[in-house]
Design a protein around this motif. Structure first.
Motif, PDB file in Angstrom:
ATOM      1  N   PRO A  58       0.751  -1.101  -0.048  1.00  0.00           N
ATOM      2  CA  PRO A  58       0.029  -0.047   0.095  1.00  0.00           C
ATOM      3  C   PRO A  58       0.975   1.196  -0.047  1.00  0.00           C
ATOM      4  O   PRO A  58       1.919   1.318   0.631  1.00  0.00           O
ATOM      5  CB  PRO A  58      -0.570   0.084   1.224  1.00  0.00           C
ATOM      6  CG  PRO A  58      -0.572  -1.345   1.734  1.00  0.00           C
ATOM      7  CD  PRO A  58       0.536  -2.300   1.078  1.00  0.00           C
ATOM      8  N   SER A  59       0.643   2.361  -0.641  1.00  0.00           N
ATOM      9  CA  SER A  59       1.085   3.565  -0.772  1.00  0.00           C
ATOM     10  C   SER A  59       0.371   4.811  -0.352  1.00  0.00           C
ATOM     11  O   SER A  59      -0.901   4.742  -0.245  1.00  0.00           O
ATOM     12  CB  SER A  59       1.705   3.668  -2.084  1.00  0.00           C
ATOM     13  OG  SER A  59       2.084   4.915  -2.436  1.00  0.00           O
ATOM     14  N   LYS A  60       0.985   5.775  -0.030  1.00  0.00           N
ATOM     15  CA  LYS A  60       0.341   7.150   0.361  1.00  0.00           C
ATOM     16  C   LYS A  60       0.150   7.947  -0.889  1.00  0.00           C
ATOM     17  O   LYS A  60      -0.435   8.994  -0.911  1.00  0.00           O
ATOM     18  CB  LYS A  60       1.515   7.852   1.065  1.00  0.00           C
ATOM     19  CG  LYS A  60       1.586   7.195   2.406  1.00  0.00           C
ATOM     20  CD  LYS A  60       0.601   7.847   3.604  1.00  0.00           C
ATOM     21  CE  LYS A  60       1.246   7.204   4.973  1.00  0.00           C
ATOM     22  NZ  LYS A  60       0.305   7.377   5.980  1.00  0.00           N
ATOM     23  N   LEU A  61       0.590   7.302  -2.192  1.00  0.00           N
ATOM     24  CA  LEU A  61       0.385   8.104  -3.410  1.00  0.00           C
ATOM     25  C   LEU A  61      -0.208   7.225  -4.344  1.00  0.00           C
ATOM     26  O   LEU A  61       0.354   6.546  -5.283  1.00  0.00           O
ATOM     27  CB  LEU A  61       1.780   8.806  -3.980  1.00  0.00           C
ATOM     28  CG  LEU A  61       2.484   9.714  -3.320  1.00  0.00           C
ATOM     29  CD1 LEU A  61       3.741   9.792  -3.802  1.00  0.00           C
ATOM     30  CD2 LEU A  61       1.636  10.967  -3.272  1.00  0.00           C
ATOM     31  N   ASN A  62      -1.558   7.061  -4.319  1.00  0.00           N
ATOM     32  CA  ASN A  62      -2.397   6.330  -5.346  1.00  0.00           C
ATOM     33  C   ASN A  62      -2.770   7.255  -6.210  1.00  0.00           C
ATOM     34  O   ASN A  62      -3.856   8.087  -5.934  1.00  0.00           O
ATOM     35  CB  ASN A  62      -3.412   5.540  -4.544  1.00  0.00           C
ATOM     36  CG  ASN A  62      -2.800   4.809  -3.402  1.00  0.00           C
ATOM     37  OD1 ASN A  62      -1.837   3.756  -3.998  1.00  0.00           O
ATOM     38  ND2 ASN A  62      -3.343   4.587  -2.242  1.00  0.00           N
ATOM     39  N   ILE A  63      -2.481   7.264  -7.592  1.00  0.00           N
ATOM     40  CA  ILE A  63      -2.706   8.067  -8.377  1.00  0.00           C
ATOM     41  C   ILE A  63      -3.369   7.436  -9.662  1.00  0.00           C
ATOM     42  O   ILE A  63      -2.864   6.274 -10.141  1.00  0.00           O
ATOM     43  CB  ILE A  63      -1.536   8.705  -9.048  1.00  0.00           C
ATOM     44  CG1 ILE A  63      -0.856   9.458  -7.890  1.00  0.00           C
ATOM     45  CG2 ILE A  63      -2.008   9.850 -10.143  1.00  0.00           C
ATOM     46  CD1 ILE A  63       0.471   9.914  -8.350  1.00  0.00           C
ATOM     47  N   PHE A  77     -10.404  13.988  -6.999  1.00  0.00           N
ATOM     48  CA  PHE A  77      -9.718  14.828  -8.320  1.00  0.00           C
ATOM     49  C   PHE A  77      -8.968  15.755  -8.000  1.00  0.00           C
ATOM     50  O   PHE A  77      -9.294  16.601  -7.368  1.00  0.00           O
ATOM     51  CB  PHE A  77     -10.999  14.864  -9.301  1.00  0.00           C
ATOM     52  CG  PHE A  77     -11.648  13.661  -9.793  1.00  0.00           C
ATOM     53  CD1 PHE A  77     -10.880  13.000 -10.589  1.00  0.00           C
ATOM     54  CD2 PHE A  77     -13.008  13.093  -9.181  1.00  0.00           C
ATOM     55  CE1 PHE A  77     -11.831  11.751 -11.162  1.00  0.00           C
ATOM     56  CE2 PHE A  77     -13.473  12.257  -9.664  1.00  0.00           C
ATOM     57  CZ  PHE A  77     -12.763  11.268 -10.680  1.00  0.00           C
ATOM     58  N   VAL A  78      -7.792  16.031  -8.711  1.00  0.00           N
ATOM     59  CA  VAL A  78      -6.827  16.978  -8.400  1.00  0.00           C
ATOM     60  C   VAL A  78      -6.266  17.532  -9.561  1.00  0.00           C
ATOM     61  O   VAL A  78      -6.444  16.801 -10.753  1.00  0.00           O
ATOM     62  CB  VAL A  78      -5.766  16.835  -7.474  1.00  0.00           C
ATOM     63  CG1 VAL A  78      -6.300  16.309  -5.975  1.00  0.00           C
ATOM     64  CG2 VAL A  78      -4.983  15.437  -7.844  1.00  0.00           C
ATOM     65  N   THR A  79      -5.475  18.588  -9.486  1.00  0.00           N
ATOM     66  CA  THR A  79      -4.805  18.884 -10.622  1.00  0.00           C
ATOM     67  C   THR A  79      -3.261  18.420 -10.847  1.00  0.00           C
ATOM     68  O   THR A  79      -2.735  17.741  -9.727  1.00  0.00           O
ATOM     69  CB  THR A  79      -4.417  20.436 -10.881  1.00  0.00           C
ATOM     70  OG1 THR A  79      -3.736  21.021  -9.607  1.00  0.00           O
ATOM     71  CG2 THR A  79      -5.903  20.988 -10.957  1.00  0.00           C
ATOM     72  N   GLU A  80      -2.384  18.417 -11.698  1.00  0.00           N
ATOM     73  CA  GLU A  80      -0.864  18.044 -11.681  1.00  0.00           C
ATOM     74  C   GLU A  80      -0.196  18.786 -10.854  1.00  0.00           C
ATOM     75  O   GLU A  80       0.654  18.042 -10.261  1.00  0.00           O
ATOM     76  CB  GLU A  80      -0.399  18.407 -13.222  1.00  0.00           C
ATOM     77  CG  GLU A  80      -1.103  17.611 -14.453  1.00  0.00           C
ATOM     78  CD  GLU A  80      -0.382  17.752 -15.596  1.00  0.00           C
ATOM     79  OE1 GLU A  80       0.322  18.617 -15.774  1.00  0.00           O
ATOM     80  OE2 GLU A  80      -0.688  16.932 -16.634  1.00  0.00           O
ATOM     81  N   GLU A  81      -0.644  19.839 -10.585  1.00  0.00           N
ATOM     82  CA  GLU A  81       0.235  20.765  -9.394  1.00  0.00           C
ATOM     83  C   GLU A  81      -0.054  20.214  -8.082  1.00  0.00           C
ATOM     84  O   GLU A  81       0.782  20.061  -7.056  1.00  0.00           O
ATOM     85  CB  GLU A  81      -0.272  22.344  -9.253  1.00  0.00           C
ATOM     86  CG  GLU A  81       0.501  23.089 -10.580  1.00  0.00           C
ATOM     87  CD  GLU A  81       1.953  22.990 -10.830  1.00  0.00           C
ATOM     88  OE1 GLU A  81       2.687  22.798  -9.762  1.00  0.00           O
ATOM     89  OE2 GLU A  81       2.589  22.709 -11.828  1.00  0.00           O
ATOM     90  N   ASP A  82      -1.348  19.703  -7.782  1.00  0.00           N
ATOM     91  CA  ASP A  82      -1.621  18.960  -6.598  1.00  0.00           C
ATOM     92  C   ASP A  82      -0.882  17.761  -6.520  1.00  0.00           C
ATOM     93  O   ASP A  82      -0.443  17.360  -5.242  1.00  0.00           O
ATOM     94  CB  ASP A  82      -3.223  18.859  -6.395  1.00  0.00           C
ATOM     95  CG  ASP A  82      -3.823  20.012  -6.410  1.00  0.00           C
ATOM     96  OD1 ASP A  82      -3.530  21.006  -6.142  1.00  0.00           O
ATOM     97  OD2 ASP A  82      -5.009  20.102  -6.773  1.00  0.00           O
ATOM     98  N   VAL A  83      -0.737  17.066  -7.449  1.00  0.00           N
ATOM     99  CA  VAL A  83       0.044  15.862  -7.603  1.00  0.00           C
ATOM    100  C   VAL A  83       1.412  15.931  -7.174  1.00  0.00           C
ATOM    101  O   VAL A  83       2.103  15.392  -6.316  1.00  0.00           O
ATOM    102  CB  VAL A  83      -0.133  15.024  -8.841  1.00  0.00           C
ATOM    103  CG1 VAL A  83       1.074  13.936  -9.008  1.00  0.00           C
ATOM    104  CG2 VAL A  83      -1.701  14.579  -9.228  1.00  0.00           C
ATOM    105  N   ARG A  84       1.939  17.024  -7.799  1.00  0.00           N
ATOM    106  CA  ARG A  84       3.377  17.498  -7.530  1.00  0.00           C
ATOM    107  C   ARG A  84       3.625  17.894  -6.135  1.00  0.00           C
ATOM    108  O   ARG A  84       4.596  17.498  -5.351  1.00  0.00           O
ATOM    109  CB  ARG A  84       3.959  18.686  -8.643  1.00  0.00           C
ATOM    110  CG  ARG A  84       5.400  19.083  -8.323  1.00  0.00           C
ATOM    111  CD  ARG A  84       5.892  20.104  -9.164  1.00  0.00           C
ATOM    112  NE  ARG A  84       5.880  19.489 -10.808  1.00  0.00           N
ATOM    113  CZ  ARG A  84       5.166  19.711 -11.566  1.00  0.00           C
ATOM    114  NH1 ARG A  84       4.009  20.684 -11.560  1.00  0.00           N
ATOM    115  NH2 ARG A  84       5.208  19.107 -12.831  1.00  0.00           N
TER     116      ARG A  84
END
Length: 134
Positions: A58-63, A77-84
């Motif tokens: 399991p991970s804290k970054l599930n995209i 749902f997020v933007t690319e900046e939120d992912v970064r």
């Protein structure tokens, strides 16, 4: 029929399990009715199929990349900046954080590579791509 008085002093050796079974069935029905309320909502992503996949931790970054091109990070749902920003934050907490990327099989390859570039640019060194087993 005459009753024998010696029977009154004996211990009751029978256990009536009917009330126990009734209670268990009622509890089972309650769990069956309430279970859908506690299930996590999911995003419908049609993953590609492969035979050579391994299990991932399991991970804290599930995209997830949906078929319509939207990015979902840990259930919202997020933007690319939120992912970064989230990836940079998680790398600051744990340098060995792993990103798990789930992309619909209809998503163009360029979008997946772009998302990988964002995640790796934030400092994530490990990533996994989700598949469905054949």
């Amino acid at each position: 029929m005459a009753m024998n008085n010696s029977d009154n002093n004996e211990a009751i050796a029978d256990i009536n399990v009917v009330p126990l079974v009734d209670i268990i069935l009622v509890v089972l029905i309650i769990f069956m009715v309430t279970a859908p309320m506690f299930m996590k909502p999911t995003i419908n992503v049609n993953l590609p199929k492969a035979a050579s996949g391994d299990q991932t931790a399991p991970s804290k970054l599930n995209i997830a990349l949906t078929a319509d091109g939207r990015i979902n990070l840990n259930g919202s749902f997020v933007t690319e900046e939120d992912v970064r920003a989230k990836a940079t934050d998680e790398v600051g907490k744990n340098a060995d954080v792993q990103a798990i990327i789930s992309a619909d099989k209809d998503v163009p390859h360029g979008k997946v590579v772009g998302l990988l570039d964002i995640v790796k640019g934030a400092g994530v060194k490990k990533f996994a791509i989700s598949i469905d087993k054949k």
